[in-house]
Design a protein around this motif. Structure first.
Motif, mmCIF file in Angstrom:
data_model
loop_
_atom_site.group_PDB
_atom_site.id
_atom_site.type_symbol
_atom_site.label_atom_id
_atom_site.label_comp_id
_atom_site.label_asym_id
_atom_site.label_seq_id
_atom_site.Cartn_x
_atom_site.Cartn_y
_atom_site.Cartn_z
ATOM 1 N N LEU A 13 0.807 -1.232 0.000
ATOM 2 C CA LEU A 13 0.000 0.000 0.000
ATOM 3 C C LEU A 13 0.838 1.279 0.000
ATOM 4 O O LEU A 13 0.431 2.267 -0.630
ATOM 5 N N TYR A 21 1.258 2.678 -3.445
ATOM 6 C CA TYR A 21 0.107 3.452 -3.951
ATOM 7 C C TYR A 21 0.119 4.884 -3.420
ATOM 8 O O TYR A 21 -0.421 5.786 -4.057
ATOM 9 N N ASP A 22 0.743 5.085 -2.264
ATOM 10 C CA ASP A 22 0.817 6.442 -1.699
ATOM 11 C C ASP A 22 1.659 7.377 -2.569
ATOM 12 O O ASP A 22 1.579 8.601 -2.420
ATOM 13 N N GLU A 39 -6.060 9.864 -6.997
ATOM 14 C CA GLU A 39 -6.811 9.107 -5.996
ATOM 15 C C GLU A 39 -6.663 7.614 -6.268
ATOM 16 O O GLU A 39 -6.875 7.152 -7.391
ATOM 17 N N GLU A 91 -11.528 -6.509 8.668
ATOM 18 C CA GLU A 91 -10.712 -5.292 8.563
ATOM 19 C C GLU A 91 -10.219 -5.008 7.147
ATOM 20 O O GLU A 91 -9.607 -3.963 6.899
ATOM 21 N N ALA A 116 -11.469 -1.750 5.256
ATOM 22 C CA ALA A 116 -10.939 -0.548 5.910
ATOM 23 C C ALA A 116 -9.445 -0.395 5.643
ATOM 24 O O ALA A 116 -8.945 0.723 5.461
ATOM 25 N N ARG A 117 -8.716 -1.528 5.621
ATOM 26 C CA ARG A 117 -7.271 -1.470 5.352
ATOM 27 C C ARG A 117 -7.012 -0.912 3.962
ATOM 28 O O ARG A 117 -5.999 -0.237 3.720
ATOM 29 N N LEU A 118 -7.927 -1.188 3.027
ATOM 30 C CA LEU A 118 -7.819 -0.676 1.651
ATOM 31 C C LEU A 118 -8.460 0.706 1.519
ATOM 32 O O LEU A 118 -8.657 1.192 0.407
ATOM 33 N N ARG A 119 -8.808 1.302 2.647
ATOM 34 C CA ARG A 119 -9.362 2.664 2.699
ATOM 35 C C ARG A 119 -10.638 2.792 1.868
ATOM 36 O O ARG A 119 -10.905 3.824 1.257
ATOM 37 N N MET A 120 -11.408 1.718 1.816
ATOM 38 C CA MET A 120 -12.667 1.732 1.084
ATOM 39 C C MET A 120 -13.779 2.264 1.981
ATOM 40 O O MET A 120 -13.784 1.975 3.177
ATOM 41 N N PRO A 121 -14.736 3.007 1.428
ATOM 42 C CA PRO A 121 -15.836 3.520 2.251
ATOM 43 C C PRO A 121 -16.734 2.409 2.766
ATOM 44 O O PRO A 121 -17.344 2.526 3.835
#
Length: 281
Positions: free
Chosen positions: A72, A75-76, A81, A100, A103-108
């Motif tokens: 990840l 990707y930063d 986006e 989890e 959420a770890r993939l920053r998905m809504p």
């Protein structure tokens, strides 16, 4: 009348990095550790273009929740986006981490939608009904076991433990999102990890109802997916079904794409092993 020369917008696509710090699977030509360098290369290319977003079509990792910590941060580096959806391998983690992953993939949420430039993107969770993603003893896991047994009895090509289906709730939500897009005058692109068309061994268990819905709606332009690493293409109704190739395959060749949306067509610009295509709508 000449075709417009400038796209309305562009976005990036990556499928199946399936990163893990492990030795390659030689028979399948899956080079898990090499995906870090390949995603980094794709990010560098994406950063040289004006893009609305970059979507990864599932299987960011191959196994182990800690692998997210390695991939990840790459990707930063994106100046765009970074969006994700859930693949089957993203759930190859301990039971304690299953809840989890999104959420770890920053998905809504496990499935969601968003709009860009008058287009609606509908992001599905094909693991909703599966024998690996829902928590132990969840009704969806029980339902998945029943669906899989029924498909195996019929000898269905897609009767595999590594496939899944939409819940009835998610399927109803998909229909609602498509209807809302029509009311708003938006064209639709659906994204999911699993193929639904053409039929094959990697297809979602409930592919038929999904294809019937999408093919019946003239404003649904495309369905984009990964999962089947060799790639594929088909068309049903007015909808183009594009299966992107897996990053994890081969030692050195990459596979990713930039999708350019025009007023009358979609141009897929393939990099590495990925095919370039023109989808007229």
């Amino acid at each position: 009348m000449s075709s417009p020369a400038v796209p309305l917008f562009r976005f990036g696509i990556i499928a199946d990095p399936q990163y893990a710090p492990i030795v390659p699977h030689v028979a399948m030509d899956r080079q898990y550790a090499n995906s870090l360098a390949k995603v980094a290369e794709a990010v560098e290319v994406f950063n040289s273009w004006e893009l609305s977003f970059v979507m990864t079509l599932g299987d960011v990792i191959d196994r182990s929740f800690s692998s997210f910590d390695d991939i990840l941060p790459i990707y930063d580096r994106l100046r765009h986006e970074a969006l994700f959806l859930l693949g089957n391998h993203d759930f190859s983690v301990s039971a304690a981490h299953l809840a989890e992953v999104a959420a770890r993939l920053r998905m809504p949420s496990p499935y969601y939608s968003f709009s860009r430039h008058g287009w609606r993107f509908i992001v599905l969770d094909g693991n909703d009904v599966s024998i690996f993603a829902p928590p132990e003893d969840h009704p969806h896991r029980v339902l998945a076991a029943e669906m899989l047994a029924e498909l195996q009895e019929k000898g269905a090509a897609n009767a595999h433990r590594w496939n899944g289906a939409l819940s009835d709730g998610q399927f109803a939500w998909l229909g609602d999102e498509i209807a809302k897009a029509a009311a708003a005058g938006e064209k639709v692109i659906v994204m999911n990890h699993y193929p639904v068309y053409p039929a094959g061994e990697h297809g979602m268990w409930d592919s038929e109802r999904v294809v019937a819905l999408l093919a019946s709606q003239s404003h649904v332009v495309a369905y984009l997916n990964g999962h089947d690493h060799v790639g594929n293409y088909g068309k049903a109704g007015a909808c183009h079904f594009v299966n992107f190739k897996g990053v994890v395959d081969t030692e050195n060749q990459n596979a990713f794409a930039i999708v350019e949306v025009y007023a009358d067509r979609i141009e897929i610009r393939g990099f590495g092993r990925e095919d370039s295509r023109t989808l007229v709508y």
